[in-house]
Design a protein around this motif. Structure first.
Motif, PDB file in Angstrom:
ATOM      1  N   ARG A 238     -13.230 -37.433  10.672  1.00  0.00           N
ATOM      2  CA  ARG A 238     -13.661 -36.043  10.505  1.00  0.00           C
ATOM      3  C   ARG A 238     -15.057 -35.988   9.876  1.00  0.00           C
ATOM      4  O   ARG A 238     -15.921 -35.224  10.317  1.00  0.00           O
ATOM      5  CB  ARG A 238     -12.645 -35.287   9.648  1.00  0.00           C
ATOM      6  N   TRP A 239     -15.278 -36.812   8.861  1.00  0.00           N
ATOM      7  CA  TRP A 239     -16.581 -36.838   8.185  1.00  0.00           C
ATOM      8  C   TRP A 239     -17.663 -37.325   9.145  1.00  0.00           C
ATOM      9  O   TRP A 239     -18.758 -36.763   9.193  1.00  0.00           O
ATOM     10  CB  TRP A 239     -16.509 -37.734   6.954  1.00  0.00           C
ATOM     11  N   HIS A 240     -17.371 -38.357   9.907  1.00  0.00           N
ATOM     12  CA  HIS A 240     -18.344 -38.920  10.843  1.00  0.00           C
ATOM     13  C   HIS A 240     -18.761 -37.881  11.879  1.00  0.00           C
ATOM     14  O   HIS A 240     -19.960 -37.685  12.144  1.00  0.00           O
ATOM     15  CB  HIS A 240     -17.742 -40.138  11.532  1.00  0.00           C
ATOM     16  N   LEU A 241     -17.798 -37.170  12.454  1.00  0.00           N
ATOM     17  CA  LEU A 241     -18.122 -36.162  13.456  1.00  0.00           C
ATOM     18  C   LEU A 241     -18.910 -35.009  12.840  1.00  0.00           C
ATOM     19  O   LEU A 241     -19.852 -34.491  13.450  1.00  0.00           O
ATOM     20  CB  LEU A 241     -16.837 -35.635  14.104  1.00  0.00           C
ATOM     21  N   SER A 242     -18.549 -34.619  11.633  1.00  0.00           N
ATOM     22  CA  SER A 242     -19.278 -33.543  10.953  1.00  0.00           C
ATOM     23  C   SER A 242     -20.723 -33.950  10.666  1.00  0.00           C
ATOM     24  O   SER A 242     -21.656 -33.169  10.869  1.00  0.00           O
ATOM     25  CB  SER A 242     -18.566 -33.180   9.645  1.00  0.00           C
ATOM     26  N   ALA A 243     -20.909 -35.191  10.201  1.00  0.00           N
ATOM     27  CA  ALA A 243     -22.258 -35.671   9.894  1.00  0.00           C
ATOM     28  C   ALA A 243     -23.104 -35.797  11.151  1.00  0.00           C
ATOM     29  O   ALA A 243     -24.303 -35.456  11.154  1.00  0.00           O
ATOM     30  CB  ALA A 243     -22.184 -37.011   9.163  1.00  0.00           C
ATOM     31  N   LEU A 244     -22.505 -36.280  12.255  1.00  0.00           N
ATOM     32  CA  LEU A 244     -23.245 -36.374  13.513  1.00  0.00           C
ATOM     33  C   LEU A 244     -23.632 -34.994  14.022  1.00  0.00           C
ATOM     34  O   LEU A 244     -24.722 -34.795  14.560  1.00  0.00           O
ATOM     35  CB  LEU A 244     -22.409 -37.093  14.565  1.00  0.00           C
ATOM     36  N   ARG A 245     -22.738 -34.030  13.866  1.00  0.00           N
ATOM     37  CA  ARG A 245     -23.037 -32.661  14.269  1.00  0.00           C
ATOM     38  C   ARG A 245     -24.301 -32.158  13.556  1.00  0.00           C
ATOM     39  O   ARG A 245     -25.180 -31.567  14.172  1.00  0.00           O
ATOM     40  CB  ARG A 245     -21.841 -31.760  13.927  1.00  0.00           C
ATOM     41  N   GLN A 246     -24.360 -32.409  12.237  1.00  0.00           N
ATOM     42  CA  GLN A 246     -25.530 -31.960  11.468  1.00  0.00           C
ATOM     43  C   GLN A 246     -26.795 -32.695  11.896  1.00  0.00           C
ATOM     44  O   GLN A 246     -27.867 -32.097  12.019  1.00  0.00           O
ATOM     45  CB  GLN A 246     -25.277 -32.155   9.976  1.00  0.00           C
ATOM     46  N   LEU A 247     -26.671 -34.013  12.123  1.00  0.00           N
ATOM     47  CA  LEU A 247     -27.835 -34.776  12.565  1.00  0.00           C
ATOM     48  C   LEU A 247     -28.387 -34.234  13.880  1.00  0.00           C
ATOM     49  O   LEU A 247     -29.601 -34.078  14.050  1.00  0.00           O
ATOM     50  CB  LEU A 247     -27.467 -36.255  12.739  1.00  0.00           C
ATOM     51  N   LEU A 248     -27.504 -33.931  14.809  1.00  0.00           N
ATOM     52  CA  LEU A 248     -27.932 -33.433  16.118  1.00  0.00           C
ATOM     53  C   LEU A 248     -28.694 -32.119  15.996  1.00  0.00           C
ATOM     54  O   LEU A 248     -29.641 -31.868  16.744  1.00  0.00           O
ATOM     55  CB  LEU A 248     -26.721 -33.245  17.027  1.00  0.00           C
ATOM     56  N   LYS A 249     -28.279 -31.286  15.056  1.00  0.00           N
ATOM     57  CA  LYS A 249     -28.904 -29.970  14.926  1.00  0.00           C
ATOM     58  C   LYS A 249     -30.141 -29.977  14.034  1.00  0.00           C
ATOM     59  O   LYS A 249     -31.014 -29.128  14.187  1.00  0.00           O
ATOM     60  CB  LYS A 249     -27.884 -28.965  14.383  1.00  0.00           C
ATOM     61  N   GLU A 250     -30.215 -30.961  13.115  1.00  0.00           N
ATOM     62  CA  GLU A 250     -31.286 -30.933  12.123  1.00  0.00           C
ATOM     63  C   GLU A 250     -32.369 -31.986  12.341  1.00  0.00           C
ATOM     64  O   GLU A 250     -33.497 -31.818  11.882  1.00  0.00           O
ATOM     65  CB  GLU A 250     -30.695 -31.109  10.717  1.00  0.00           C
ATOM     66  N   GLU A 251     -32.047 -33.100  13.017  1.00  0.00           N
ATOM     67  CA  GLU A 251     -33.023 -34.179  13.180  1.00  0.00           C
ATOM     68  C   GLU A 251     -33.211 -34.474  14.667  1.00  0.00           C
ATOM     69  O   GLU A 251     -32.848 -35.540  15.158  1.00  0.00           O
ATOM     70  CB  GLU A 251     -32.581 -35.426  12.418  1.00  0.00           C
ATOM     71  N   THR A 252     -33.784 -33.513  15.356  1.00  0.00           N
ATOM     72  CA  THR A 252     -33.889 -33.623  16.816  1.00  0.00           C
ATOM     73  C   THR A 252     -34.764 -34.794  17.248  1.00  0.00           C
ATOM     74  O   THR A 252     -34.504 -35.402  18.295  1.00  0.00           O
ATOM     75  CB  THR A 252     -34.427 -32.323  17.419  1.00  0.00           C
ATOM     76  N   ASP A 253     -35.796 -35.132  16.476  1.00  0.00           N
ATOM     77  CA  ASP A 253     -36.655 -36.256  16.853  1.00  0.00           C
ATOM     78  C   ASP A 253     -35.868 -37.554  16.963  1.00  0.00           C
ATOM     79  O   ASP A 253     -36.164 -38.411  17.815  1.00  0.00           O
ATOM     80  CB  ASP A 253     -37.792 -36.437  15.841  1.00  0.00           C
TER      81      ASP A 253
END
Length: 202
Positions: free
Chosen positions: A89-104
């Motif tokens: 659950r934590w891994h998927l949540s963290a990846l979700r944030q990365l995708l939205k916040e660190e597009t580069d």
């Protein structure tokens, strides 16, 4: 005193290596792999080409350095504590944030993934990246099933492969046009499918 100087020298080398990988990362993010020229990277990092070649003898080793640096962000999204379901659950949540916040980050990884089928060296670099991720995801799924948190009918290896393909699919759509809604929809559905979301959640 000599020991302190040695540590300072080592820190300086690490900082210079990081500056070079960050400069290469920016070049790929802005211009793709076609825009990755070692002389430009050296100039961006404020060193000469000989210094770059000291740290990265080949262009392929520089790309490996970029990938290794990017993977540090992924490792932060993979906790080592808690139950297997909590870690997933934590891994998927963290990846979700990365995708939205660190597009580069995903522009660069998307660029490398698109080039891989035509470049055996980059294909091997990406394989060396994907295989450990798949093993870790399959291990967490296997443990979560054993703990009674997931459907016992799930095949851990097949499920890990499907999840990674789904997440990589978001990467390519994100590169084309950032659509946070699609990111949320995909991760929400993955969590529902696995049973990681409480049943009362929408």
């Amino acid at each position: 005193m000599g020991h302190d100087n040695a540590l300072t020298g080592e820190d300086h080398k690490m900082q210079r290596r990081q500056a070079l990988t960050e400069a290469a990362f920016r070049r790929i993010a802005e211009s793709g792999l076609e825009g990755l020229r070692t002389r430009d990277v050296a100039a961006d990092a404020g060193v000469n080409i000989a210094t770059l070649h000291y740290y990265f003898p080949t262009k392929e080793s520089l790309i490996r350095g970029v990938v290794a640096s990017a993977l540090l962000r992924f490792r932060e999204s993979m906790p080592n504590e808690g139950s297997a379901a909590e870690q997933l659950r934590w891994h998927l949540s963290a990846l979700r944030q990365l995708l939205k916040e660190e597009t580069d980050l995903f522009v660069v990884l998307g660029e490398l993934s698109l080039r891989a089928p035509r470049d055996p060296v980059i294909a091997q670099i990406m394989k060396d990246t994907d295989d450990p991720w798949h093993r870790k995801m399959a291990e967490l799924l296997r443990r979560a099933i054993a703990e009674g948190c997931l459907d016992p009918e799930l095949n851990p290896d097949d499920t890990a492969a499907l999840m990674i393909v789904a997440i990589k699919g978001i990467i390519f759509s994100t590169v084309a046009a950032l659509r946070p809604m699609r990111v949320d929809q995909t991760f929400d559905q993955l969590e529902r499918w696995l049973g990681l979301r409480p049943r009362h959640e929408p």
